[in-house]
Design an enzyme around this catalytic site. Structure first.
Site, PDB file in Angstrom:
ATOM      1  N   SER A 240      51.011  32.752  20.854  1.00 51.69           N
ATOM      2  CA  SER A 240      51.193  31.867  19.606  1.00 51.69           C
ATOM      3  C   SER A 240      50.167  32.671  18.403  1.00 51.69           C
ATOM      4  CB  SER A 240      50.903  30.710  19.723  1.00 51.69           C
ATOM      5  OG  SER A 240      48.948  30.796  20.201  1.00 51.69           O
ATOM      6  N   ASP A 241      49.357  32.925  18.227  1.00 54.32           N
ATOM      7  CA  ASP A 241      48.391  33.314  16.818  1.00 54.32           C
ATOM      8  C   ASP A 241      48.266  34.534  16.714  1.00 54.32           C
ATOM      9  OD1 ASP A 241      47.236  29.923  16.407  1.00 54.32           O
ATOM     10  OD2 ASP A 241      47.617  30.474  18.893  1.00 54.32           O
TER      11      ASP A 241
END
EC number: 2.4.2.1
Length: 238
Positions: free
Chosen positions: A203-204
């Site tokens: 996600s990051d």
């Protein structure tokens, strides 16, 4: 019932998918399962049971960090007879060859937490996934034509870590994803005779600062969920 789960006996399937976010658990249950029943809601940590292609499966949130997920995993195993736990969650990455939204199957999980040393008499415990579950997940991904990364995760105690140099060490040692729970869940499963696997969607990106929104994390990680669910069916046949 337990202090943290108010489901009656027999409410959970033998396999439970566990995202961190209880709202993601609700989304997974309502989107992918049939005949869904909410079975627990203590502290708004929602849990559901339904069927996937005719197979009974449960979904329950586990919160953030090793202490939270360990409580729920332990109680599911010892009080509700759960045999397999699949953590389905988000992670960050420090590697430039790993991209946001890539799916990672965590064969093992390094950690800076001391919980596994506490349970393992102050020795290092190799926190690893169940091989058959990992193999089934890889097969499920291949059957769907999805590319997955397979390897080590790092389960951190601090989300806002002051030790940014550790990211260089992680990259050197080939860590694919950084999250906060896998090592704890693997330790609980080993201690109580269950099996576990972690599947994460990136996600990051810690290096590039690219990230997904909270809404995207809740709604768009469908590849990971489908791989996890299909892996249960494949695992039943192994």
């Amino acid at each position: 019932m337990t202090p943290h789960i108010n489901a009656p006996e027999g409410a959970f399937a033998d396999v439970v998918l566990m995202p961190g976010d209880p709202l993601r658990a609700k989304y997974i249950a309502e989107t992918f399962l049939q005949d869904v029943v909410e079975v627990t809601n203590v502290r708004n940590m929602l849990g559901f049971t339904g069927t996937y292609k005719g197979r009974k499966i449960s979904i329950m949130g586990h919160g953030m960090g090793i202490p939270s997920c360990s409580i729920y995993a332990k109680e599911l195993i010892t009080e509700y007879g759960v045999k397999k736990i699949i953590r389905v969650g988000s992670c960050g990455t420090v590697r430039m060859d790993v991209k946001v939204r890539d799916v990672i199957i965590g064969l093992g999980a390094c950690t800076d937490s001391k919980v596994n040393r506490i349970r393992f008499k102050d020795n290092d415990f190799a926190a690893i996934a169940d091989f058959d579950m990992a193999q089934a997940a890889v097969q499920a991904a291949k059957a769907k034509g999805k590319v997955v990364r397979v390897g080590n995760l790092f389960s951190a105690d601090l989300f806002y870590t002051p030790d940014v140099e550790m990211f260089d060490v992680m990259e050197k040692y080939g860590i694919l994803g950084v999250e906060m729970e896998a090592a704890g869940i693997y330790g609980v499963a080993a201690e109580y005779g269950a099996k576990a696997l972690t599947i994460c969607t990136v996600s990051d990106h810690i290096r590039t600062h690219e990230q997904t929104t909270a809404e995207e994390r809740q709604l768009t990680f469908n590849d990971m969920i489908e791989i996890a669910l299909d892996s249960v069916l494949i695992g039943d046949a192994l």
